[in-house]
Enzyme design. Structure first.
Site, mmCIF file in Angstrom:
data_model
loop_
_atom_site.group_PDB
_atom_site.id
_atom_site.type_symbol
_atom_site.label_atom_id
_atom_site.label_comp_id
_atom_site.label_asym_id
_atom_site.label_seq_id
_atom_site.Cartn_x
_atom_site.Cartn_y
_atom_site.Cartn_z
ATOM 1 N N HIS A 67 -4.667 1.832 7.540
ATOM 2 C CA HIS A 67 -3.264 2.257 7.661
ATOM 3 C C HIS A 67 -2.971 3.363 6.648
ATOM 4 C CE1 HIS A 67 1.221 1.395 7.965
ATOM 5 N NE2 HIS A 67 1.141 2.030 6.813
ATOM 6 N N GLU A 68 -3.350 3.122 5.391
ATOM 7 C CA GLU A 68 -3.071 4.116 4.346
ATOM 8 C C GLU A 68 -3.885 5.395 4.555
ATOM 9 O OE1 GLU A 68 -0.503 3.771 2.566
ATOM 10 O OE2 GLU A 68 -0.212 1.656 3.012
ATOM 11 N N HIS A 114 -2.312 7.933 6.763
ATOM 12 C CA HIS A 114 -1.327 8.806 6.101
ATOM 13 C C HIS A 114 -1.985 10.095 5.607
ATOM 14 C CE1 HIS A 114 2.331 6.452 6.082
ATOM 15 N NE2 HIS A 114 1.673 5.381 5.660
ATOM 16 N N GLN A 120 3.207 9.905 0.748
ATOM 17 C CA GLN A 120 4.472 9.192 0.934
ATOM 18 C C GLN A 120 5.440 9.440 -0.219
ATOM 19 O OE1 GLN A 120 2.305 5.346 2.078
ATOM 20 N NE2 GLN A 120 4.276 5.157 3.116
ATOM 21 N N GLY A 157 0.835 -1.195 0.000
ATOM 22 C CA GLY A 157 0.000 0.000 0.000
ATOM 23 C C GLY A 157 0.871 1.246 0.000
ATOM 24 N N CYS A 210 5.738 -0.180 7.333
ATOM 25 C CA CYS A 210 5.433 0.965 6.491
ATOM 26 C C CYS A 210 6.666 1.334 5.675
ATOM 27 C CB CYS A 210 5.006 2.143 7.373
ATOM 28 S SG CYS A 210 4.569 3.637 6.467
ATOM 29 N N LEU A 211 6.441 1.651 4.400
ATOM 30 C CA LEU A 211 7.567 2.042 3.547
ATOM 31 C C LEU A 211 8.212 3.343 4.022
ATOM 32 C CD1 LEU A 211 6.037 1.148 0.062
ATOM 33 C CD2 LEU A 211 7.649 -0.190 1.446
#
Length: 189
Positions: free
Chosen positions: A156-157, A160, A51, A46, A114-115
């Protein structure tokens, strides 16, 4: 299409609250294509537009389940030892201007990563299911009930989009430990 740089903590842009998408044009399509390419390259499941430095309410998700119908692939990428694995099937999903309508009261715990917080994983409790309203690339509105990993991933996304990272859900002590671990990882790299 292009692979974009993924912002990592402590970049202050990750705390930005993203603005709604109002124009559904080629620029948006290019952003989404770049986000998928960036996410697959990372690799991740995701990615939110913020991001990659774009404060718009755009998410891409692909849980990439194993493709049961494909022939197993032989791989020797890890230390030269040959092994077989099931190839992943791409199931790309795009969520523009998403909103959660009615999250479940019962919670489920997933170990999240997470990235933007590389190499750090922690258990986070989130509603087990949620109803989501979102738009597609053409601006058409959809509503969908999500559960399991997809429900966790979209929540989660969507965090952000509000400037929240998964480590913000941890106790202060666990968050400090995670950030120290990340610092050690960066020094070692």
């Amino acid at each position: 299409m292009a692979i974009r740089e993924i912002l990592e903590v402590p970049d202050p842009r990750l705390k930005t609250i993203s603005t709604p998408v109002e124009t559904f044009d080629d620029e948006l399509k290019t952003l989404v294509e770049d986000m998928f390419e960036t996410m697959y390259d990372a690799p991740g499941i995701g990615l939110a537009a913020i991001q990659v430095g774009v404060p718009k309410r755009v998410l891409v998700i692909d849980l990439q389940p194993e493709d049961e119908e494909a022939e197993p692939e032989v791989c020797n990428a890890h230390g030269g030892e040959e092994h077989t694995h099931q190839p992943l099937k791409k199931e790309p999903r795009i969520f523009i201007n998403p909103e959660i309508l009615d999250p479940a009261e019962d919670l489920v715990t997933y170990q999240e990563g997470c990235l933007s917080v590389p190499e750090i994983y922690a258990d986070v409790d989130r509603p087990a299911t949620c109803r989501v309203r979102y738009q597609d690339l053409d601006g058409k509105v959809h509503e969908e009930q999500l559960d399991g990993l997809m429900a966790t991933c979209i929540q989660h996304e969507m965090d952000h989009l509000e400037g929240i990272l998964f480590i913000d859900h941890l106790s202060r002590l666990k968050k400090q430990m995670a950030l120290k671990k990340l610092e050690k990882f960066r020094k070692a790299a």
